[in-house]
Design a protein around this motif. Structure first.
Motif, PDB file in Angstrom:
ATOM      1  N   PRO A  22       0.929  -1.134   0.241  1.00 27.33           N
ATOM      2  CA  PRO A  22      -0.128   0.105  -0.034  1.00 27.33           C
ATOM      3  C   PRO A  22       0.931   1.441   0.145  1.00 27.33           C
ATOM      4  O   PRO A  22       2.201   1.437   0.488  1.00 27.33           O
ATOM      5  N   GLN A  23       0.359   2.216  -0.660  1.00 24.37           N
ATOM      6  CA  GLN A  23       0.967   3.466  -0.848  1.00 24.37           C
ATOM      7  C   GLN A  23       0.824   4.111   0.685  1.00 24.37           C
ATOM      8  O   GLN A  23       0.100   4.131   1.581  1.00 24.37           O
ATOM      9  N   GLY A  24       2.233   4.662   1.241  1.00 25.97           N
ATOM     10  CA  GLY A  24       2.519   5.232   2.664  1.00 25.97           C
ATOM     11  C   GLY A  24       1.923   6.717   2.712  1.00 25.97           C
ATOM     12  O   GLY A  24       1.321   7.324   1.517  1.00 25.97           O
ATOM     13  N   PRO A  25       2.159   7.200   3.959  1.00 33.64           N
ATOM     14  CA  PRO A  25       1.675   8.417   3.936  1.00 33.64           C
ATOM     15  C   PRO A  25       2.630   9.613   3.070  1.00 33.64           C
ATOM     16  O   PRO A  25       3.689   8.865   2.723  1.00 33.64           O
ATOM     17  N   ASP A  26       2.001  10.717   2.930  1.00 30.30           N
ATOM     18  CA  ASP A  26       2.755  11.718   2.159  1.00 30.30           C
ATOM     19  C   ASP A  26       4.203  12.163   3.073  1.00 30.30           C
ATOM     20  O   ASP A  26       4.226  11.928   4.125  1.00 30.30           O
ATOM     21  N   PRO A  27       5.141  12.191   2.326  1.00 31.68           N
ATOM     22  CA  PRO A  27       6.421  12.210   2.988  1.00 31.68           C
ATOM     23  C   PRO A  27       6.836  13.587   3.551  1.00 31.68           C
ATOM     24  O   PRO A  27       6.015  14.600   3.266  1.00 31.68           O
ATOM     25  N   LEU A  28       7.471  13.835   4.558  1.00 35.38           N
ATOM     26  CA  LEU A  28       7.784  15.001   5.206  1.00 35.38           C
ATOM     27  C   LEU A  28       9.087  15.343   5.075  1.00 35.38           C
ATOM     28  O   LEU A  28      10.063  14.716   4.954  1.00 35.38           O
ATOM     29  N   SER A  29       9.223  16.871   4.655  1.00 35.06           N
ATOM     30  CA  SER A  29      10.238  17.423   3.967  1.00 35.06           C
ATOM     31  C   SER A  29      10.914  18.397   4.718  1.00 35.06           C
ATOM     32  O   SER A  29      10.153  19.211   5.241  1.00 35.06           O
ATOM     33  N   ALA A  30      12.222  18.615   4.758  1.00 33.55           N
ATOM     34  CA  ALA A  30      13.015  19.561   5.582  1.00 33.55           C
ATOM     35  C   ALA A  30      14.142  20.236   4.754  1.00 33.55           C
ATOM     36  O   ALA A  30      14.806  19.461   4.388  1.00 33.55           O
ATOM     37  N   LEU A  31      14.411  21.554   5.090  1.00 42.52           N
ATOM     38  CA  LEU A  31      15.432  22.069   4.782  1.00 42.52           C
ATOM     39  C   LEU A  31      16.389  22.775   5.499  1.00 42.52           C
ATOM     40  O   LEU A  31      15.542  23.572   6.099  1.00 42.52           O
ATOM     41  N   ALA A  32      17.424  22.567   6.069  1.00 45.03           N
ATOM     42  CA  ALA A  32      18.098  23.472   7.011  1.00 45.03           C
ATOM     43  C   ALA A  32      19.572  23.927   6.161  1.00 45.03           C
ATOM     44  O   ALA A  32      20.049  23.176   5.583  1.00 45.03           O
ATOM     45  N   THR A  33      19.881  25.026   6.861  1.00 39.43           N
ATOM     46  CA  THR A  33      20.943  25.610   6.384  1.00 39.43           C
ATOM     47  C   THR A  33      21.956  25.740   7.328  1.00 39.43           C
ATOM     48  O   THR A  33      21.755  25.694   8.865  1.00 39.43           O
ATOM     49  N   PHE A  34      23.617  25.813   7.222  1.00 42.66           N
ATOM     50  CA  PHE A  34      24.398  25.607   8.066  1.00 42.66           C
ATOM     51  C   PHE A  34      25.590  26.574   7.673  1.00 42.66           C
ATOM     52  O   PHE A  34      25.599  26.977   6.424  1.00 42.66           O
ATOM     53  N   PRO A  35      26.589  26.926   8.624  1.00 42.59           N
ATOM     54  CA  PRO A  35      27.488  27.902   8.394  1.00 42.59           C
ATOM     55  C   PRO A  35      28.578  27.247   7.617  1.00 42.59           C
ATOM     56  O   PRO A  35      29.458  27.916   6.918  1.00 42.59           O
ATOM     57  N   VAL A  80      25.123  30.809   2.752  1.00 43.04           N
ATOM     58  CA  VAL A  80      25.645  29.790   3.742  1.00 43.04           C
ATOM     59  C   VAL A  80      26.534  28.829   3.403  1.00 43.04           C
ATOM     60  O   VAL A  80      26.835  28.596   2.321  1.00 43.04           O
ATOM     61  N   GLY A  81      26.885  28.072   4.230  1.00 43.36           N
ATOM     62  CA  GLY A  81      28.254  27.278   3.709  1.00 43.36           C
ATOM     63  C   GLY A  81      27.533  25.714   3.439  1.00 43.36           C
ATOM     64  O   GLY A  81      28.334  24.954   2.396  1.00 43.36           O
ATOM     65  N   ALA A  82      26.517  25.492   3.759  1.00 48.06           N
ATOM     66  CA  ALA A  82      26.035  23.998   3.534  1.00 48.06           C
ATOM     67  C   ALA A  82      24.118  24.106   3.741  1.00 48.06           C
ATOM     68  O   ALA A  82      23.846  24.763   4.486  1.00 48.06           O
ATOM     69  N   VAL A  83      23.767  23.262   2.847  1.00 47.94           N
ATOM     70  CA  VAL A  83      22.254  22.878   2.901  1.00 47.94           C
ATOM     71  C   VAL A  83      22.152  21.571   3.105  1.00 47.94           C
ATOM     72  O   VAL A  83      22.934  20.720   2.312  1.00 47.94           O
ATOM     73  N   LEU A  84      21.180  20.972   4.087  1.00 44.63           N
ATOM     74  CA  LEU A  84      20.796  19.750   3.856  1.00 44.63           C
ATOM     75  C   LEU A  84      19.239  19.674   3.765  1.00 44.63           C
ATOM     76  O   LEU A  84      18.401  20.616   3.952  1.00 44.63           O
ATOM     77  N   ILE A  85      18.904  18.757   2.813  1.00 47.13           N
ATOM     78  CA  ILE A  85      17.658  18.562   2.351  1.00 47.13           C
ATOM     79  C   ILE A  85      17.128  17.152   2.681  1.00 47.13           C
ATOM     80  O   ILE A  85      17.955  16.234   2.570  1.00 47.13           O
ATOM     81  N   MET A  86      16.093  16.993   3.747  1.00 46.71           N
ATOM     82  CA  MET A  86      15.817  15.884   4.206  1.00 46.71           C
ATOM     83  C   MET A  86      14.604  15.262   3.764  1.00 46.71           C
ATOM     84  O   MET A  86      13.457  16.143   3.798  1.00 46.71           O
ATOM     85  N   GLN A  87      14.135  14.105   3.702  1.00 44.21           N
ATOM     86  CA  GLN A  87      12.924  13.670   3.391  1.00 44.21           C
ATOM     87  C   GLN A  87      12.556  12.410   4.251  1.00 44.21           C
ATOM     88  O   GLN A  87      13.289  11.333   4.103  1.00 44.21           O
ATOM     89  N   SER A  88      11.399  12.249   4.851  1.00 42.89           N
ATOM     90  CA  SER A  88      11.009  10.922   5.585  1.00 42.89           C
ATOM     91  C   SER A  88       9.623  10.522   5.032  1.00 42.89           C
ATOM     92  O   SER A  88       8.791  11.272   5.181  1.00 42.89           O
ATOM     93  N   ASP A  89       9.668   9.142   4.723  1.00 40.47           N
ATOM     94  CA  ASP A  89       8.186   8.564   4.454  1.00 40.47           C
ATOM     95  C   ASP A  89       7.806   7.943   5.678  1.00 40.47           C
ATOM     96  O   ASP A  89       6.806   7.112   5.681  1.00 40.47           O
ATOM     97  N   ALA A  90       8.388   7.702   6.947  1.00 38.80           N
ATOM     98  CA  ALA A  90       7.946   7.270   8.112  1.00 38.80           C
ATOM     99  C   ALA A  90       6.622   7.940   8.527  1.00 38.80           C
ATOM    100  O   ALA A  90       6.451   9.052   8.315  1.00 38.80           O
ATOM    101  N   THR A  91       5.835   7.343   9.368  1.00 41.43           N
ATOM    102  CA  THR A  91       4.787   7.760   9.934  1.00 41.43           C
ATOM    103  C   THR A  91       5.069   8.701  11.009  1.00 41.43           C
ATOM    104  O   THR A  91       4.089   9.300  11.629  1.00 41.43           O
ATOM    105  N   THR A  92       6.215   8.639  11.689  1.00 47.05           N
ATOM    106  CA  THR A  92       6.548   9.721  12.933  1.00 47.05           C
ATOM    107  C   THR A  92       7.742  10.328  12.194  1.00 47.05           C
ATOM    108  O   THR A  92       8.685   9.973  11.378  1.00 47.05           O
ATOM    109  N   ALA A  93       8.205  11.493  12.510  1.00 50.09           N
ATOM    110  CA  ALA A  93       9.322  12.349  12.375  1.00 50.09           C
ATOM    111  C   ALA A  93      10.638  11.690  12.827  1.00 50.09           C
ATOM    112  O   ALA A  93      11.646  11.835  12.560  1.00 50.09           O
TER     113      ALA A  93
END
Length: 93
Positions: A22-35, A80-93
């Protein structure tokens, strides 16, 4: 169809078995910047040490961010010095 692998491996696919889930929940995405890249790497290490299993985790350094922004405006902060892009398809963050 044919497939090739490492060191010249060649074969023919004669059968494939698929499992439908079965198709899971919609993914949760985040973008964070770092020095710096070091700060971003430390954040990744701390995050992964929590047992988290992101479905995607990408890092871009400052040079890459600037090149991407030069090609297309994604709204990324080029100071910024770096960017992280994260995605989770879990039911909890």
């Amino acid at each position: 169809g044919l497939f090739t692998g490492s060191e010249g491996t060649l074969g023919v696919i004669v059968e494939a078995t698929l499992k439908l889930v079965p198709q899971g929940p919609d993914p949760l995405s985040a973008l964070a910047t770092f020095p710096s890249v070091t700060a971003a790497a430390e954040a990744v290490s701390a995050y992964m040490n929590t047992g988290a299993q992101p479905s995607m985790l990408e890092m871009m350094d400052g040079t890459t961010i600037a090149m991407v922004q030069d090609m297309t405006d994604f709204g990324l902060d080029t100071s910024v010095g770096a960017v992280l892009i994260m995605q989770s398809d879990a039911t909890t963050a």
